[in-house]
Motif scaffolding. Structure first.
Motif, mmCIF file in Angstrom:
data_model
loop_
_atom_site.group_PDB
_atom_site.id
_atom_site.type_symbol
_atom_site.label_atom_id
_atom_site.label_comp_id
_atom_site.label_asym_id
_atom_site.label_seq_id
_atom_site.Cartn_x
_atom_site.Cartn_y
_atom_site.Cartn_z
ATOM 1 N N ASP A 253 51.144 47.965 34.188
ATOM 2 C CA ASP A 253 52.243 47.000 34.268
ATOM 3 C C ASP A 253 51.875 45.743 35.042
ATOM 4 N N ILE A 254 50.616 45.608 35.453
ATOM 5 C CA ILE A 254 50.152 44.416 36.166
ATOM 6 C C ILE A 254 49.000 43.819 35.361
ATOM 7 N N PRO A 255 49.294 42.949 34.393
ATOM 8 C CA PRO A 255 48.241 42.442 33.501
ATOM 9 C C PRO A 255 47.304 41.405 34.113
ATOM 10 N N LEU A 256 47.673 40.860 35.272
ATOM 11 C CA LEU A 256 46.797 39.889 35.942
ATOM 12 C C LEU A 256 46.481 40.373 37.355
ATOM 13 N N VAL A 257 45.205 40.557 37.629
ATOM 14 C CA VAL A 257 44.750 40.981 38.955
ATOM 15 C C VAL A 257 43.742 39.961 39.467
ATOM 16 N N THR A 258 43.931 39.522 40.704
ATOM 17 C CA THR A 258 42.958 38.640 41.347
ATOM 18 C C THR A 258 42.394 39.335 42.584
ATOM 19 N N MET A 259 41.093 39.181 42.787
ATOM 20 C CA MET A 259 40.427 39.773 43.947
ATOM 21 C C MET A 259 39.496 38.736 44.559
ATOM 22 N N THR A 260 39.598 38.562 45.857
ATOM 23 C CA THR A 260 38.672 37.700 46.585
ATOM 24 C C THR A 260 37.973 38.532 47.651
ATOM 25 N N GLY A 261 36.834 38.042 48.096
ATOM 26 C CA GLY A 261 36.097 38.766 49.126
ATOM 27 C C GLY A 261 34.653 38.320 49.157
ATOM 28 N N LYS A 262 34.007 38.552 50.273
ATOM 29 C CA LYS A 262 32.611 38.172 50.434
ATOM 30 C C LYS A 262 31.712 39.021 49.550
ATOM 31 N N ALA A 263 30.453 38.613 49.454
ATOM 32 C CA ALA A 263 29.481 39.365 48.676
ATOM 33 C C ALA A 263 29.346 40.781 49.238
ATOM 34 N N GLN A 361 42.403 44.034 25.296
ATOM 35 C CA GLN A 361 41.113 44.170 25.966
ATOM 36 C C GLN A 361 41.268 44.120 27.483
ATOM 37 N N PHE A 362 40.321 44.733 28.167
ATOM 38 C CA PHE A 362 40.227 44.652 29.631
ATOM 39 C C PHE A 362 39.208 43.552 29.924
ATOM 40 N N ILE A 363 39.679 42.444 30.483
ATOM 41 C CA ILE A 363 38.854 41.244 30.645
ATOM 42 C C ILE A 363 38.517 41.047 32.119
ATOM 43 N N ILE A 364 37.250 40.878 32.411
ATOM 44 C CA ILE A 364 36.803 40.627 33.785
ATOM 45 C C ILE A 364 36.136 39.258 33.832
ATOM 46 N N ILE A 365 36.636 38.384 34.690
ATOM 47 C CA ILE A 365 36.039 37.056 34.892
ATOM 48 C C ILE A 365 35.437 37.042 36.297
ATOM 49 N N ASP A 366 34.128 37.113 36.357
ATOM 50 C CA ASP A 366 33.420 37.123 37.639
ATOM 51 C C ASP A 366 33.118 35.692 38.082
ATOM 52 N N LYS A 388 44.536 43.043 29.765
ATOM 53 C CA LYS A 388 44.603 42.918 31.225
ATOM 54 C C LYS A 388 43.416 42.079 31.652
ATOM 55 N N ILE A 389 43.643 41.121 32.549
ATOM 56 C CA ILE A 389 42.565 40.236 32.991
ATOM 57 C C ILE A 389 42.414 40.313 34.502
ATOM 58 N N VAL A 390 41.166 40.340 34.939
ATOM 59 C CA VAL A 390 40.827 40.410 36.362
ATOM 60 C C VAL A 390 39.990 39.191 36.708
ATOM 61 N N LEU A 391 40.488 38.369 37.629
ATOM 62 C CA LEU A 391 39.750 37.211 38.138
ATOM 63 C C LEU A 391 39.255 37.534 39.534
ATOM 64 N N MET A 392 37.972 37.334 39.787
ATOM 65 C CA MET A 392 37.459 37.677 41.117
ATOM 66 C C MET A 392 36.327 36.739 41.513
ATOM 67 N N GLY A 393 36.111 36.652 42.809
ATOM 68 C CA GLY A 393 35.054 35.801 43.322
ATOM 69 C C GLY A 393 35.205 35.603 44.817
#
Length: 444
Positions: A253-263, A361-366, A388-393
């Motif tokens: 039920d959460i189609p957009l996920v964003t994640m931030t964080g160091k390497a 599709q399960f989409i990951i944008i690195d 579902k799309i995941v944006l992270m960096g």
């Protein structure tokens, strides 16, 4: 008191609508800025698109009058293309070379000298995204500012982290465990919580007693995490922020996920594991699409030989490294055989995503911190039904010349979507790659 703002080229290339951000003041573009924009209009990237947009905007303003005489903007200010005041004689003692930057500085400095002779002198301010340009202006006694209107937060430290720690009475934690939920208005009156925000509750009498929960989509109730702490495709969360990330990644039920964080905080590995689990085991999505912008770290390696897949391999190697780990491959070539056999994993460059529609599709944008606002909008509007799309960096590691940690596309999405029930965010804090990697991320 009204002011005179002289805009550098990079301000317009970053935000073509920048001239409307200065209220009722006078905005001036030196003629050399038009030359620089003209030299960029043939680029086939974001810079080129913005240059062409600026050109169309200025062409439209000609209908209001002669640009070199000044036209009235809808904001109440005036806009003018400055053809005079371009003499560099005032700079020749300090900066000998006649560069575009020095010509822009000369216009601003000459305007300032002219204003000093006026009955009611107005402050002249140079606006530039170039830090050295602002330093040069300051050394000449000219006030200079960064263009901040494109920032969603003024400081990266104030970006929404996705979770909050609260010291509470013992009975609140006991009631939470007993009822498996907590009404936020009753226990935290006058406190605003965002949809899918995480709360870490700490017992005020015994700090070792704690509870973890997630705010529901309406921002009213704190609920237990739906997904337990079992490994995902062999990957187990090692800290509380990774548990939060796993919860968001596995929620349909959460189609957009964003994640931030160091390497080294586990963003890519967790996202890949969650994607593979939901595609191969749960069959919730048809395909896993992994993409990242092609932005080199350091000197570019130039053109690469071979077919598209061979050309992309050096840019996508970090993705393949994580897939090697997840599939526990032993020999070179094993991963290619696995991926060819599965057929459900597609590793792509963001260059090829424009114009597509991506459903189911399960989409990951690195490396999403290297995207502009326009690029991230282009990507999100490609997401089809059931995807579902995941944006992270890491917003602290940006390789784009016109972006920083406060105005990049990833930060923009985090702040703009934090009040939306379709989106969830978490900032990963602790590095899990190795002790050395964590120490390097903290010290260097």
């Amino acid at each position: 008191m009204k002011k005179i703002y002289v805009l550098d080229t990079n301000v317009l290339l970053q935000d073509p609508l920048a001239i409307f951000s200065f209220e009722d003041n006078e905005i001036i573009i030196p003629a050399v800025v038009l030359e620089e924009i003209d030299s960029k209009k043939r680029y086939m990237d974001e810079i080129g698109r913005n240059a062409r947009r600026v050109a169309r905007l200025l062409d439209g303003l000609r209908e209001l009058g002669q640009l070199h005489e000044g036209v009235l903007l809808e904001t109440g200010g005036t806009f003018r293309v400055e053809l005079n005041h371009s003499s560099v004689l005032t700079l020749q003692k300090q900066f000998l070379e006649v560069t575009s930057d020095n010509r822009i500085l000369a216009v601003a400095l000459n305007l300032q000298e002219e204003e000093k002779m006026a009955a009611a002198p107005r402050p002249v301010i140079l606006v530039s995204k170039d830090a050295l340009m602002r330093v040069k202006a300051d050394s000449l006694g000219l006030k200079a500012e960064d263009f901040l209107s494109d920032r969603v937060v003024h400081e990266y430290s104030s970006i929404y982290p996705g979770y909050e720690k609260r010291i509470v009475a013992s009975d609140i934690i006991q009631n939470y465990y007993a009822q498996r939920k907590l009404t936020l208005a009753e226990n935290f009156p006058k406190v605003k919580f965002y949809p899918h925000q995480f709360l870490v509750l700490k017992d005020e009498c015994n700090p070792s007693v704690s509870a973890l929960g997630k705010v529901d989509g309406d921002g009213r109730v704190l609920e237990m995490l739906v997904n337990d702490d079992d490994p995902i495709w062999g990957i187990k969360a090692r800290n509380v922020q990774q548990r939060m990330a796993a919860e968001l990644l596995l929620r349909e039920d959460i189609p957009l996920v964003t994640m931030t964080g160091k390497a080294g905080t586990g963003k890519t590995l967790l996202a890949l594991a969650a994607g593979l689990y939901q595609i191969e085991d749960m069959q919730r999505y048809k395909k896993l699409l992994v993409a990242r912008p092609i932005v080199p770290l350091g000197k570019d390696i130039g053109y690469l030989p071979g077919e598209k897949e061979e050309k992309l391999r050096p840019w996508m190697q970090p993705i393949y490294d994580n897939l090697d780990y997840l599939f526990n491959t032993k020999r070179p070539g094993d991963l290619e055989k696995i991926l060819a056999g599965m057929g459900s994993i597609q590793v792509e460059a963001l260059t090829y995503i424009r114009g597509r529609s991506i459903p189911g599709q399960f989409i990951i944008i690195d490396e999403a911190q290297n995207l502009t606002k326009h690029e991230v909008k282009t990507i999100l509007t490609r997401v089809g039904d059931g995807s579902k799309i995941v944006l992270m960096g890491d917003p602290e590691q940006i390789d784009h010349p016109y972006l920083d940690e406060s105005n990049n596309g990833l930060t923009y999405v985090v702040e703009m979507f934090k009040e939306q029930r379709l989106a969830g965010h978490v900032k990963l804090e602790k590095g899990e790659r190795s002790i050395l990697a964590q120490l390097a991320a903290d010290l260097l």
